[in-house]
Design a protein around this motif. Structure first.
Motif, PDB file in Angstrom:
ATOM      1  N   VAL A   1       0.837  -1.202   0.000  1.00 36.88           N
ATOM      2  CA  VAL A   1       0.000   0.000   0.000  1.00 36.88           C
ATOM      3  C   VAL A   1       0.873   1.254   0.000  1.00 36.88           C
ATOM      4  O   VAL A   1       0.544   2.255  -0.660  1.00 36.88           O
ATOM      5  N   LEU A   2       1.997   1.213   0.701  1.00 38.54           N
ATOM      6  CA  LEU A   2       2.921   2.348   0.669  1.00 38.54           C
ATOM      7  C   LEU A   2       3.456   2.571  -0.749  1.00 38.54           C
ATOM      8  O   LEU A   2       3.552   3.721  -1.208  1.00 38.54           O
ATOM      9  N   ARG A   3       3.781   1.501  -1.442  1.00 38.19           N
ATOM     10  CA  ARG A   3       4.276   1.629  -2.815  1.00 38.19           C
ATOM     11  C   ARG A   3       3.205   2.221  -3.727  1.00 38.19           C
ATOM     12  O   ARG A   3       3.489   3.095  -4.563  1.00 38.19           O
ATOM     13  N   LEU A   4       1.960   1.763  -3.579  1.00 40.56           N
ATOM     14  CA  LEU A   4       0.879   2.308  -4.401  1.00 40.56           C
ATOM     15  C   LEU A   4       0.662   3.791  -4.115  1.00 40.56           C
ATOM     16  O   LEU A   4       0.440   4.591  -5.043  1.00 40.56           O
ATOM     17  N   ALA A   5       0.718   4.181  -2.834  1.00 46.42           N
ATOM     18  CA  ALA A   5       0.529   5.591  -2.486  1.00 46.42           C
ATOM     19  C   ALA A   5       1.655   6.456  -3.051  1.00 46.42           C
ATOM     20  O   ALA A   5       1.411   7.566  -3.551  1.00 46.42           O
ATOM     21  N   GLN A   6       2.882   5.973  -2.991  1.00 45.25           N
ATOM     22  CA  GLN A   6       4.004   6.727  -3.558  1.00 45.25           C
ATOM     23  C   GLN A   6       3.865   6.850  -5.072  1.00 45.25           C
ATOM     24  O   GLN A   6       4.208   7.888  -5.655  1.00 45.25           O
ATOM     25  N   THR A   7       3.364   5.813  -5.715  1.00 46.07           N
ATOM     26  CA  THR A   7       3.123   5.882  -7.160  1.00 46.07           C
ATOM     27  C   THR A   7       2.088   6.948  -7.492  1.00 46.07           C
ATOM     28  O   THR A   7       2.228   7.704  -8.465  1.00 46.07           O
ATOM     29  N   ALA A   8       1.016   7.015  -6.673  1.00 47.87           N
ATOM     30  CA  ALA A   8      -0.018   8.023  -6.907  1.00 47.87           C
ATOM     31  C   ALA A   8       0.520   9.429  -6.661  1.00 47.87           C
ATOM     32  O   ALA A   8       0.177  10.372  -7.392  1.00 47.87           O
TER      33      ALA A   8
END
Length: 478
Positions: free
Chosen positions: A451-458
């Motif tokens: 989820v941290l990776r997805l948030a950083q991508t966004a």
């Protein structure tokens, strides 16, 4: 209040007023005890008057039986003959600490030689206490002549216009929405680590995080709708004290949660449409009746639960016992046929499948004056084509909706702590983050890291792409 004979005589000799006051006090206490006794009788009568067809949510807690009583306790640890498991040695050692040798023996207090005989190694893993990190980011800004404004690189450590790190929000959201830790306890935990933060800051940060990850939430819904076998369930929820419903729609590797005001077919149609091109595995709730599918499988365990409810109310009813035994034997034979599907050929399976259908057809048309027998017969007639579907889709479809119940267990435990949500925005954030965390866990991945990776991508402005599920990864590798 009680009086002995000597106390009563002494009270009588004190005169009229003390005697009258004591009598009035005794009458008042007797009236109160009678009222308490009548209230207790009413409670017991209400507990005995619960109908077997009543939903679990409408039954008061004191009227529900203690199902754990008499149950044999499982012995802790692994089963006999299974190999033991010890903690694996960590791949990375962050710090090496050498201890000075002892000067005196701690037992006899005599001096020891200065040079140790050997060095024993012991690895201790744990968290570092009282450690919070404040980072100053120096961000270069440049003027773009084409856009005619100042631009700067994206900072992936936090959301826009926020002073709390992104990792803090993701970790606390996982502890709150997935593990059931209360907001007050999270604030205390962060304060213990040296980070002072208010409950409002946390909850508003979770809401912004949910909005940031909403495209990934929509992708989970698309994966769920395209699955071959879809499982669904619902349970009660509250938003600021108003009754809502937490819905679950999922498959083997994806979990989609939705908090809605309604519990009817409209919610099912809104999520998966009026037609689902797959097998739907659900309980007997009527909201799933209108949707069209390839096939449906109704949970047999819910049927057994309905039979047990009547057993508790009518333990000595001969008519009911005979009918219940025939129903249980029919579906246990069906499950046994599924378990013994090793050396049987397809013609044999088809023949036995038809025999089960004939037994069910004969069972539902038997005339009966028994109220509960007619109620169960009506349920079996309504869903007669949705009870043995698991035999046609071996091993994809289970006769039990156990997967949905397991996915609902975590939110129900969280509900006991938080009592639901205080706002619609908080409910939306909880549905999004629960769906992401639980889906990543079903993949066997670290939910916080993913989820941290997805948030950083966004935050970086890139499109969100969910990682492939294990079965999708196998297809890609092939």
């Amino acid at each position: 209040m009680t009086l002995t004979y000597e106390q009563a005589v002494a009270l009588y000799h004190q005169g009229l007023d003390p005697t009258v006051a004591m009598l009035l006090a005794l009458v008042e206490e007797n009236t109160r005890l009678r009222a308490d006794n009548e209230e207790l009788k009413g409670t017991l009568n209400a507990a005995q008057a619960v109908q077997p067809s009543a939903p679990s949510g409408s039954i008061p807690p004191y009227a529900k039986p203690n199902t754990a009583r008499g149950r044999r306790r499982r012995r802790p640890g692994r089963k006999k003959g299974h190999p033991g498991v010890t903690r694996a040695r960590p791949e990375r050692i962050d710090e090496v600490k050498s201890h000075p040798p002892l000067a005196d023996c701690p037992l006899c207090h005599k001096p020891l030689p200065q040079r140790p005989s050997e060095i024993r190694e012991r690895i201790i893993e744990g968290l570092v206490a009282h450690k919070s990190n404040a980072t100053l980011h120096q961000i270069p800004r440049q003027y773009c002549c084409s856009c005619e404004k100042m631009v700067e690189p994206a900072v992936l450590a936090a959301m826009a216009h926020d002073r709390i790190s992104l990792y803090t929000y993701v970790l606390t959201a996982w502890l709150h929405y997935r593990c059931g830790m209360s907001t007050a306890n999270l604030v205390a935990l962060l304060a213990h680590s040296g980070l002072e933060i208010s409950p409002g800051t946390l909850t508003q940060g979770w809401q912004r995080l949910g909005t940031l990850l909403s495209p990934a939430y929509d992708q989970i819904l698309a994966r769920v709708k395209s699955s071959l076998v879809l499982m669904a369930d619902e349970t009660g929820w509250r938003i600021h004290g108003v009754t809502h419903w937490l819905w679950y729609f999922g498959c083997t590797y994806w979990s989609y949660y939705l908090i809605d005001r309604h519990r009817g077919t409209a919610v099912v149609n809104k999520v998966i449409g009026t037609v689902f091109e797959g097998v739907l595995l659900v309980d007997f709730w009527g909201a799933y009746n209108a949707i069209k599918t390839w096939a449906k499988q109704r949970c047999i365990f819910h049927l057994f639960t309905a039979l047990k409810k009547v057993d508790r109310q009518r333990p000595h009813d001969a008519v009911w016992r005979d009918f219940r035994q025939r129903v249980k034997r029919l579906f246990k034979d069906a499950v046994r046929l599924l378990d013994n599907d090793n050396g049987l050929g397809q013609p044999t399976l088809d023949r036995r499948r038809q025999l089960l259908a004939d037994r069910l057809a004969a069972l539902v048309v038997v005339p009966s004056d028994h109220k509960e027998v007619r109620r169960i017969q009506k349920r079996l007639r309504r869903h007669r084509d949705e009870l043995f579907t698991f035999l046609d889709y071996v091993p994809l479809v289970s006769p039990y909706n156990n997967h949905s119940e397991q996915q609902m267990r975590g939110p129900v435990l969280c509900r006991r702590v938080s009592q639901g949500n205080r706002s619609r925005a908080g409910a939306n954030a909880q549905a999004i983050l629960m769906s992401l965390f639980r889906s990543m866990e079903l993949h066997g991945r670290n939910p916080v890291d993913e989820v941290l990776r997805l948030a950083q991508t966004a935050i970086a402005g890139k499109p969100l792409v969910l990682p492939p599920s294990p079965d999708e990864a196998d297809q890609i590798a092939a």
